[in-house]
Design an enzyme around this catalytic site. Structure first.
Site, PDB file in Angstrom:
ATOM      1  N   ASP A  53     -28.396  29.406  10.640  1.00  0.00           N
ATOM      2  CA  ASP A  53     -28.285  30.161   9.451  1.00  0.00           C
ATOM      3  C   ASP A  53     -29.658  30.314   8.590  1.00  0.00           C
ATOM      4  OD1 ASP A  53     -28.373  27.181   9.030  1.00  0.00           O
ATOM      5  OD2 ASP A  53     -27.771  27.361   7.070  1.00  0.00           O
ATOM      6  N   ARG A  75     -33.099  40.177  14.623  1.00  0.00           N
ATOM      7  CA  ARG A  75     -32.288  39.173  14.224  1.00  0.00           C
ATOM      8  C   ARG A  75     -30.906  39.078  14.881  1.00  0.00           C
ATOM      9  NH1 ARG A  75     -35.068  40.207   9.336  1.00  0.00           N
ATOM     10  NH2 ARG A  75     -33.277  41.382   8.510  1.00  0.00           N
ATOM     11  N   LYS A 165     -22.068  25.672   3.892  1.00  0.00           N
ATOM     12  CA  LYS A 165     -23.237  24.695   3.742  1.00  0.00           C
ATOM     13  C   LYS A 165     -23.974  24.891   2.577  1.00  0.00           C
ATOM     14  CE  LYS A 165     -27.575  24.584   5.881  1.00  0.00           C
ATOM     15  NZ  LYS A 165     -28.522  24.839   7.103  1.00  0.00           N
ATOM     16  N   GLU A 205     -24.779  18.307   2.538  1.00  0.00           N
ATOM     17  CA  GLU A 205     -26.330  18.158   3.215  1.00  0.00           C
ATOM     18  C   GLU A 205     -27.361  17.585   2.041  1.00  0.00           C
ATOM     19  OE1 GLU A 205     -27.830  21.203   5.569  1.00  0.00           O
ATOM     20  OE2 GLU A 205     -29.405  19.890   6.230  1.00  0.00           O
ATOM     21  N   GLU A 207     -30.437  16.582   2.513  1.00  0.00           N
ATOM     22  CA  GLU A 207     -31.469  16.153   3.703  1.00  0.00           C
ATOM     23  C   GLU A 207     -32.723  15.081   3.116  1.00  0.00           C
ATOM     24  OE1 GLU A 207     -33.337  19.251   5.928  1.00  0.00           O
ATOM     25  OE2 GLU A 207     -34.448  17.972   7.045  1.00  0.00           O
ATOM     26  N   LYS A 247     -23.630  16.209   6.255  1.00  0.00           N
ATOM     27  CA  LYS A 247     -24.652  16.489   7.160  1.00  0.00           C
ATOM     28  C   LYS A 247     -25.719  15.903   6.781  1.00  0.00           C
ATOM     29  CE  LYS A 247     -27.164  20.502   9.125  1.00  0.00           C
ATOM     30  NZ  LYS A 247     -27.188  21.748   9.995  1.00  0.00           N
ATOM     31  N   SER A 316     -25.175  18.950  14.010  1.00  0.00           N
ATOM     32  CA  SER A 316     -25.223  20.304  13.613  1.00  0.00           C
ATOM     33  C   SER A 316     -26.818  20.859  13.594  1.00  0.00           C
ATOM     34  CB  SER A 316     -24.493  20.071  11.912  1.00  0.00           C
ATOM     35  OG  SER A 316     -24.941  21.516  11.409  1.00  0.00           O
ATOM     36  N   TYR A 378     -38.066  25.718   4.236  1.00  0.00           N
ATOM     37  CA  TYR A 378     -37.465  26.912   4.593  1.00  0.00           C
ATOM     38  C   TYR A 378     -37.755  27.882   3.469  1.00  0.00           C
ATOM     39  CZ  TYR A 378     -34.389  24.335   7.846  1.00  0.00           C
ATOM     40  OH  TYR A 378     -34.134  23.314   8.911  1.00  0.00           O
TER      41      TYR A 378
END
Ligand code: 13P
Length: 403
Positions: A53, A75, A165, A205, A207, A247, A316, A378
């Site tokens: 993703d 892509r 997500k 998630e 992180e 996650k 994942s 990201y």
């Protein structure tokens, strides 16, 4: 309108909430049964999630690393390579897509959603809108995307997505500050409730980033803190725990910590954290790889599955499944097949690790190559430039999207 899952409500006095704790389900919500079914399908034996993703900008960075131009067609072609790998569904139960990918098709005209369903892989969708600086924090960030999320989730469900997500981050070197922790946890809980309301199983998630010099004990402490907050707010928001997936990052020393940990130690700390914080009602724990090498992430997962766990403990991964694939592909049609073989090799290795049966003896040098990048960010929400700035106050990078 009766919308409570339990016979309790935050606007009742505390004593009555306490007494109604063991209360009966008053009214199951529309998608409850489906959510539980979907979550269990994803958390099924020997299978995990392919995270693919990456936003258009992040995918562009990946394509750039192999000299391929970041166009919609490139892509699409790369994503088609991934999801059309023959037999992928034996090891992969869900694929997380970026919005653009959810609506794309193979060159032959089959929609990606159809192809995934045909392979027994549940299509999922990233729904957060990325990170922006959090005012008055230690250079930390918060995650955007709650505005209009209900409508977007309904659209994604119509398009065939069945899980979602939302990725928020926690920086240990930056504190983390209590406002950042709370905001991360509350955002995740609101998102989870909204996604479930639209029939999407939420992947939760927060992180905890690998950056920093902290030791494994400090990582454990921060992970316990963020999961405690997240479960508190999820409970307040009446999230159905049987219909979510987690996650987490694994509990490890920071990337710059002098003392390294082996897989047995990582497994011991990570499972300790999960047992202390995660109710057995949750069907699956699907780890991110977070910059670990392909080999490291597989070995750590394998170590966590040496004895039965109350939840399905699986993967994942994005980088730890795709790194060798991308390098093998090089954007060339004639390499598609060997790149798919590379994907199947990693997927199978992690499938075995999910069952505690992985043997690393057949691994090549490539799998051991580290992927950690200091201050990895990201760009989640735009396709144009990302400005990366070094924050003088804390050793993490901040970014802004130039849109
Ligand atoms: P990595 O496995 O590369 O950390 O990515 C997983 C992911 O999807 C982060 O949101």
């Amino acid at each position: 309108m009766l919308k409570y899952r339990l016979g309790s409500s935050l606007n009742q006095p505390l004593s009555s909430r306490t007494f109604s704790r063991g209360g009966l389900v008053v009214k199951a919500l529309k998608y409850d049964e489906e959510l539980i079914k979907t979550a269990h399908k994803i958390a099924s034996k020997g299978r995990g999630i392919l995270a693919m993703d990456e936003s258009n900008a992040t995918c562009g960075k990946r394509l750039d690393s192999i000299g391929v131009e970041n166009t919609e067609e490139n892509r699409r072609a790369y994503r088609e390579l991934l999801i059309s790998a023959p037999g992928l569904g034996e090891y992969i139960s869900g694929a997380i897509l970026f919005e653009e990918t959810l609506y794309q098709s193979t060159k032959a005209g089959q929609t990606f959603v159809e192809l995934l369903n045909e392979s027994g892989i549940v299509p999922g969708i990233k729904v957060d809108k990325g990170l922006v600086p959090l005012a008055n924090s230690n250079g930390e960030s918060w995650c955007m995307g709650l505005d209009g999320l209900d409508k977007r989730c309904a659209e994604y469900y119509k398009a065939g997505a069945r899980f979602s997500k939302w990725r928020s981050v926690v920086s240990i070197p930056a504190g983390p500050s209590m406002i950042a922790l709370r905001d991360c946890a509350y955002g995740l809980a609101r998102y989870a409730a909204i996604a479930q309301d639209a029939g999407l199983v939420p992947i939760v998630e927060p992180e905890v980033m690998l950056d920093g010099e902290q030791d494994i004990d400090r990582c454990l402490e921060v992970q316990e803190a963020i999961w405690a907050e997240t479960f508190k707010y999820m409970a307040d928001n009446k999230v159905l725990f049987e219909g979510i997936l987690l996650k987490p990052a694994m509990v490890t020393p920071g990337a710059d910590c002098k003392v390294k940990s082996n897989p047995t130690q990582v497994a011991e700390y990570t499972l300790k954290m999960l047992r202390r914080r995660v109710p057995p009602a949750v069907p699956g724990i699907m780890f991110l790889s977070g910059g670990q090498s392909e080999l490291e992430s597989t070995l750590n997962l394998n170590a966590m599955n040496q004895a039965p766990n109350p939840w399905h403990v699986s993967f994942s991964y994005a980088r730890a499944l795709q790194n060798t694939v991308l390098k093998t592909w090089q954007g060339k049609t004639e390499n598609v097949q060997i790149a798919q073989e590379a994907l199947l090799k990693r997927a199978k290795a992690n499938s075995l690790a999910q069952q505690g049966k992985y043997d690393a003896s057949g691994e090549g040098k490539e799998a051991g190559a580290g992927m950690y990048e200091k201050g990895y960010v990201y760009c989640e929400s735009c396709i144009t430039n990302v400005t990366v700035m070094f924050d003088m106050l804390s050793p993490i990078k901040k970014f802004t999207c130039n849109t």
